[in-house]
Structures are given as C-alpha cells and as structure tokens.
Design an enzyme around this catalytic site. Sequence first.
Site, PDB file in Angstrom:
ATOM      1  N   HIS A 165      -9.588   1.041   5.138  1.00  0.00           N
ATOM      2  CA  HIS A 165      -8.295   1.287   5.796  1.00  0.00           C
ATOM      3  C   HIS A 165      -8.529   2.274   6.941  1.00  0.00           C
ATOM      4  CE1 HIS A 165      -4.228   2.567   6.594  1.00  0.00           C
ATOM      5  NE2 HIS A 165      -3.814   1.482   5.956  1.00  0.00           N
TER       6      HIS A 165
ATOM      7  N   SER B 139       3.287  -2.181  10.516  1.00  0.00           N
ATOM      8  CA  SER B 139       4.734  -2.263  10.749  1.00  0.00           C
ATOM      9  C   SER B 139       5.310  -3.653  10.453  1.00  0.00           C
ATOM     10  CB  SER B 139       5.090  -1.810  12.169  1.00  0.00           C
ATOM     11  OG  SER B 139       4.732  -0.446  12.342  1.00  0.00           O
TER      12      SER B 139
ATOM     13  N   LYS C 101       0.125   4.262  -0.330  1.00  0.00           N
ATOM     14  CA  LYS C 101      -0.546   5.450   0.243  1.00  0.00           C
ATOM     15  C   LYS C 101      -0.303   6.672  -0.652  1.00  0.00           C
ATOM     16  CE  LYS C 101      -0.208   3.291   4.734  1.00  0.00           C
ATOM     17  NZ  LYS C 101      -0.205   3.395   6.175  1.00  0.00           N
TER      18      LYS C 101
ATOM     19  N   GLU D 101      -5.430  -5.062  10.643  1.00  0.00           N
ATOM     20  CA  GLU D 101      -4.406  -4.041  10.863  1.00  0.00           C
ATOM     21  C   GLU D 101      -4.694  -3.290  12.166  1.00  0.00           C
ATOM     22  OE1 GLU D 101      -2.460  -2.739   6.933  1.00  0.00           O
ATOM     23  OE2 GLU D 101      -4.271  -1.569   7.165  1.00  0.00           O
TER      24      GLU D 101
ATOM     25  N   GLU E 123      -6.948   4.721   7.979  1.00  0.00           N
ATOM     26  CA  GLU E 123      -6.748   6.144   7.633  1.00  0.00           C
ATOM     27  C   GLU E 123      -7.996   6.713   6.950  1.00  0.00           C
ATOM     28  OE1 GLU E 123      -3.073   5.536   5.526  1.00  0.00           O
ATOM     29  OE2 GLU E 123      -2.130   4.950   7.415  1.00  0.00           O
TER      30      GLU E 123
ATOM     31  N   ASN F  52       0.867  -1.185   0.000  1.00  0.00           N
ATOM     32  CA  ASN F  52       0.000   0.000   0.000  1.00  0.00           C
ATOM     33  C   ASN F  52       0.907   1.240   0.000  1.00  0.00           C
ATOM     34  OD1 ASN F  52      -1.789   2.060   0.525  1.00  0.00           O
ATOM     35  ND2 ASN F  52      -2.293   1.390   2.603  1.00  0.00           N
TER      36      ASN F  52
ATOM     37  N   GLY G  75       2.340   2.196  10.790  1.00  0.00           N
ATOM     38  CA  GLY G  75       3.300   3.288  10.643  1.00  0.00           C
ATOM     39  C   GLY G  75       3.998   3.677  11.932  1.00  0.00           C
TER      40      GLY G  75
HETATM   41  P1  PGA Z   1       2.727   0.195   7.718  1.00  0.00           P
HETATM   42  O1  PGA Z   1       1.269   0.420   7.076  1.00  0.00           O
HETATM   43  O2  PGA Z   1       3.266  -1.074   7.126  1.00  0.00           O
HETATM   44  O3  PGA Z   1       3.505   1.393   7.320  1.00  0.00           O
HETATM   45  O4  PGA Z   1       2.520   0.084   9.191  1.00  0.00           O
HETATM   46  C1  PGA Z   1       0.394  -0.639   6.837  1.00  0.00           C
HETATM   47  C2  PGA Z   1      -0.888  -0.120   6.219  1.00  0.00           C
HETATM   48  O5  PGA Z   1      -1.302   0.991   6.565  1.00  0.00           O
HETATM   49  O6  PGA Z   1      -1.502  -0.791   5.377  1.00  0.00           O
END
Ligand code: PGA
Length: 252
Positions: A97, A215, A11, A169, A99, A9, A175
């Site tokens: 997601h 992560s 983003k 997640e 976000e 992803n 992140g």
């Molecule tokens: P990350 O993000 O691997 O940077 O923690 C995962 C995601 O948001 O899908």
Amino acid sequence: MRRNIVAGNWKMNKTFEEADDLLFNIADPLKEMDLDLTQVILCPPVLYAEMFTDIALENNFSVGAQNCSNHAEGAYTGEISAAMLKSMDIEYCLVGHSERRKYFNEDSKMLAEKVDQLLENAISPIFCCGEALEEREANTHFEVVGKQLYDGLFHLTAEELDNVIIAYEPVWAIGTGKTASPEQAQEMHAFIRSLIAKKYGQDIADDTTILYGGSCNAKNAKELFALKDVDGGLIGGASLKAEDFLAIIKSF
Ligand code: PGA
C-alpha cells in the site's frame, strides 16, 4: 481466479467498540445479500481479527490483514508474521500500500519478500501499485507501475500469481476525493493486464483480478466497476460507513 471483489481497508481507524458496531452494521445486511458473483473482503486492524473471522463465513465475507512481516519468525519486535495471520484464519493481506511504501519505507525487495511469505502460508496477497501525482504529471505513470509489478510480483510462477490480487491505486487519488477518471482507470488496468500477458501469457492475464482504489465511493463505483478491466475496488474512507460500503458492494 478472476472475480468481482470489494475489499474494505479500514486502515488505523476504530476502537474495539466502534469496530464491533461497524462490523455489525456491515455484516448483518451482508448476510441477506445475494453475493454469488461478488466477494467481500474486510481488512480491519489485525488486533480485532478474531471478532471478524468468527462470523465471516455465515455473513458472506472474508478477512484480510493490512500488513505482515517480510520475515518468517524470530526477534522482530512488534511484527506479525504471515504464519500468525494464517493461524487466525486470515485469508488475504494487503502488500505495498502506498502508505506503507511512503511512511514505513517499504521497498520493492521487502515487498517481494512479503508476497513470498504470504504465499508460503497460503494467504492471497492484495498487491497495491500506483503512481504519485508528480509521476503522472511527468507522464511516467506506466513506467512506475510496471516497475512496481516487475520488482514486487513478477518473480512468481504463473501458479503462484494465480493467488494474487492486484490493486491499482493512484497515490493522488487515495483519501483525496479525487478519483481517477474511467478512462485513466481503464487505461492503466488494461496496461497492467498487458504486462501480465507479456510475462505469463494471455490466459493468466485474463484470469487475474485487478481492483481499483482511490476515492472510490457509492457514487462512482458503478461506472468504475463497469469498465472492462476493472474487477472491483479497494475501498478506504467509504468502507468506514456501512451504508456507503454496502452500496459499493451492490454496484456491480
Ligand atoms: P480511499 O483509500 O478509498 O480512502 O481513497 C483507498 C486505499 O487507500 O486503499
């Protein structure tokens, strides 16, 4: 169908030239890899989709979008429909997601509509679920994730669910560099599978792909992917570094 998947992803990262570079650095080695048992999905900013779909097949990956509209078409300025994604050969799309839930106020009703739009257009949703830190600390994480699944996905028929990938997640791991422990990941993945079994039967549950995200990196992927109910990863930060992303793909 249950399979091993690594999805990247990207983003809202990378200009066109930067995306072109990163794509080359991932796709070129991918072409040479024996990926019989692992599927790779890249979810770049959708604006660049054609650059990806043009070379996807010969380079052993599929292309996903990060979002789509909950409406079919019409006066929704700035939105992109599932039918448009399909017409650009996009096969997967992230839905729910954290976000999008948090910064764009996407609620369960809207997410269920997005899932329906995608399935109507033969695109597989990658449905994200996961609890916030306060919810885990309050010990409500199972309840929260269960509700997200019931509200966003469990209106589907068994046949429809077969085309859905689930990504667990935990929001506190996204992140942050703070990965769920193998025990926490396995426990939640087994719980998700048990909910599917309760609603759709054990065969369907055993056939559902459940990814871990948050992560996940080149160092911890092997341990996470070896867990009984973890079928791969949804990778954010580490999907932006070719070397790390390729190492994660090799972690099965
Ligand atoms: P990350 O993000 O691997 O940077 O923690 C995962 C995601 O948001 O899908």
